[in-house]
Design a protein around this motif. Sequence first.
Motif, mmCIF file in Angstrom:
data_model
loop_
_atom_site.group_PDB
_atom_site.id
_atom_site.type_symbol
_atom_site.label_atom_id
_atom_site.label_comp_id
_atom_site.label_asym_id
_atom_site.label_seq_id
_atom_site.Cartn_x
_atom_site.Cartn_y
_atom_site.Cartn_z
ATOM 1 N N LYS A 1 28.055 -46.333 42.368
ATOM 2 C CA LYS A 1 27.322 -45.299 43.303
ATOM 3 C C LYS A 1 27.787 -43.971 42.928
ATOM 4 O O LYS A 1 28.704 -43.618 41.983
ATOM 5 N N GLU A 2 27.330 -43.122 43.206
ATOM 6 C CA GLU A 2 27.447 -41.446 43.029
ATOM 7 C C GLU A 2 28.800 -41.243 43.782
ATOM 8 O O GLU A 2 29.155 -41.612 44.761
ATOM 9 N N THR A 3 29.762 -40.551 43.110
ATOM 10 C CA THR A 3 30.871 -40.306 43.675
ATOM 11 C C THR A 3 31.301 -38.744 43.544
ATOM 12 O O THR A 3 30.866 -38.332 42.353
ATOM 13 N N LYS A 4 32.256 -38.314 44.094
ATOM 14 C CA LYS A 4 33.041 -37.024 43.764
ATOM 15 C C LYS A 4 34.382 -37.274 43.219
ATOM 16 O O LYS A 4 35.040 -36.091 42.890
ATOM 17 N N GLY A 5 34.621 -38.352 43.359
ATOM 18 C CA GLY A 5 36.223 -38.742 42.865
ATOM 19 C C GLY A 5 36.292 -38.603 41.337
ATOM 20 O O GLY A 5 35.536 -38.063 40.567
ATOM 21 N N HIS A 6 37.596 -38.751 41.001
ATOM 22 C CA HIS A 6 37.748 -38.743 39.566
ATOM 23 C C HIS A 6 38.999 -39.947 39.224
ATOM 24 O O HIS A 6 39.359 -40.727 39.942
ATOM 25 N N GLN A 7 38.905 -40.387 37.872
ATOM 26 C CA GLN A 7 40.031 -41.246 37.476
ATOM 27 C C GLN A 7 40.577 -40.780 35.887
ATOM 28 O O GLN A 7 39.721 -40.230 35.110
ATOM 29 N N PHE A 8 41.675 -41.120 35.801
ATOM 30 C CA PHE A 8 42.554 -41.008 34.612
ATOM 31 C C PHE A 8 42.129 -42.354 33.843
ATOM 32 O O PHE A 8 42.328 -43.384 34.431
ATOM 33 N N LEU A 9 41.774 -42.483 32.575
ATOM 34 C CA LEU A 9 41.322 -43.537 32.087
ATOM 35 C C LEU A 9 42.190 -44.327 31.382
ATOM 36 O O LEU A 9 42.026 -45.285 30.743
ATOM 37 N N TYR A 10 43.545 -43.870 31.468
ATOM 38 C CA TYR A 10 44.743 -44.476 30.973
ATOM 39 C C TYR A 10 45.986 -44.035 31.634
ATOM 40 O O TYR A 10 46.107 -43.112 32.057
ATOM 41 N N ASP A 11 46.918 -45.050 31.667
ATOM 42 C CA ASP A 11 48.248 -44.432 32.176
ATOM 43 C C ASP A 11 49.269 -44.792 31.280
ATOM 44 O O ASP A 11 49.775 -45.814 30.935
ATOM 45 N N ILE A 12 49.387 -43.695 30.211
ATOM 46 C CA ILE A 12 50.420 -43.988 29.231
ATOM 47 C C ILE A 12 51.157 -42.698 29.320
ATOM 48 O O ILE A 12 50.745 -41.589 29.540
ATOM 49 N N ASP A 13 52.440 -42.825 29.095
ATOM 50 C CA ASP A 13 53.321 -41.527 28.748
ATOM 51 C C ASP A 13 53.022 -40.896 27.672
ATOM 52 O O ASP A 13 53.548 -41.188 26.313
ATOM 53 N N ASN A 14 52.118 -39.671 27.721
ATOM 54 C CA ASN A 14 51.512 -39.308 26.620
ATOM 55 C C ASN A 14 51.274 -37.570 26.969
ATOM 56 O O ASN A 14 50.681 -37.549 28.219
ATOM 57 N N PRO A 15 51.533 -36.673 26.388
ATOM 58 C CA PRO A 15 51.163 -35.557 26.513
ATOM 59 C C PRO A 15 49.644 -35.007 26.825
ATOM 60 O O PRO A 15 49.456 -33.977 27.597
ATOM 61 N N THR A 16 48.756 -35.858 26.725
ATOM 62 C CA THR A 16 47.517 -35.708 26.899
ATOM 63 C C THR A 16 46.576 -36.647 27.672
ATOM 64 O O THR A 16 46.629 -37.611 27.248
ATOM 65 N N ASP A 17 46.116 -36.267 28.735
ATOM 66 C CA ASP A 17 45.616 -37.473 29.745
ATOM 67 C C ASP A 17 43.942 -37.247 29.265
ATOM 68 O O ASP A 17 43.549 -36.273 28.756
ATOM 69 N N PHE A 18 43.457 -38.324 29.840
ATOM 70 C CA PHE A 18 41.892 -38.358 29.729
ATOM 71 C C PHE A 18 41.285 -38.544 31.112
ATOM 72 O O PHE A 18 41.485 -39.403 31.685
ATOM 73 N N LEU A 19 40.697 -37.558 31.584
ATOM 74 C CA LEU A 19 40.145 -37.360 32.954
ATOM 75 C C LEU A 19 38.634 -37.667 32.916
ATOM 76 O O LEU A 19 38.043 -37.020 32.059
ATOM 77 N N PHE A 20 38.083 -38.488 33.855
ATOM 78 C CA PHE A 20 36.555 -38.783 33.971
ATOM 79 C C PHE A 20 36.271 -38.319 35.576
ATOM 80 O O PHE A 20 36.837 -38.952 36.402
ATOM 81 N N SER A 21 35.785 -37.332 35.337
ATOM 82 C CA SER A 21 35.584 -36.649 36.870
ATOM 83 C C SER A 21 34.155 -36.053 36.945
ATOM 84 O O SER A 21 33.967 -35.043 36.236
ATOM 85 N N PRO A 22 33.122 -36.453 37.720
ATOM 86 C CA PRO A 22 31.710 -35.797 37.828
ATOM 87 C C PRO A 22 31.825 -34.298 38.181
ATOM 88 O O PRO A 22 31.171 -33.612 37.408
ATOM 89 N N ALA A 23 32.800 -33.831 39.139
ATOM 90 C CA ALA A 23 32.898 -32.373 39.423
ATOM 91 C C ALA A 23 33.929 -31.806 38.319
ATOM 92 O O ALA A 23 33.937 -30.426 38.255
ATOM 93 N N GLY A 24 34.548 -32.363 37.511
ATOM 94 C CA GLY A 24 35.448 -31.594 36.619
ATOM 95 C C GLY A 24 36.886 -31.462 37.047
ATOM 96 O O GLY A 24 37.448 -30.895 36.436
ATOM 97 N N THR A 25 36.949 -31.809 38.247
ATOM 98 C CA THR A 25 38.408 -31.486 38.812
ATOM 99 C C THR A 25 39.186 -32.934 39.209
ATOM 100 O O THR A 25 38.537 -33.995 39.067
ATOM 101 N N ARG A 26 40.400 -32.781 39.551
ATOM 102 C CA ARG A 26 41.338 -33.908 39.567
ATOM 103 C C ARG A 26 41.741 -33.803 41.118
ATOM 104 O O ARG A 26 41.674 -32.717 41.863
#
Length: 126
Positions: A101-126
């Motif tokens: 479904k269409e959503t305005k939510g967001h999701q980080f695509l992995y949970d690893i202790d790493n200095p760079t996160d991977f954000l998946f977000s329709p609106a671009g926000t977290r």
Amino acid sequence: MKLDYIHHFNEFGENIIRLYDFDMALAIKFRQAIIDHIITNKTGLNLMDLDFIEVINCNLVLRLWNEDEGISTTNQKTFYCDLTYEGYENMIALLEPFCRKETKGHQFLYDIDNPTDFLFSPAGTR
């Protein structure tokens, strides 16, 4: 769908690779590209090669790896997301709500202790 890199996006000096500006149809195309390339064919996936992704200031290549290491780079222009087969299966599961479904939510695509996160977000926000 747009892809960009934000250097030091918070007070902890963390970085973020962001996929944003998309709807449910594009989320489905992205999930299917991961399934086709990584899960089925066990090959890497260069996001620059996907015609529905506009690369803003970086490129990201998804690769199968022996360990879940997350995103790394040597030049802050080309990034590599190195995850195990199971790590990509988990990523597909995390993408599923955006494909239902269409959503305005967001999701980080992995949970690893790493200095760079991977954000998946329709609106671009977290």
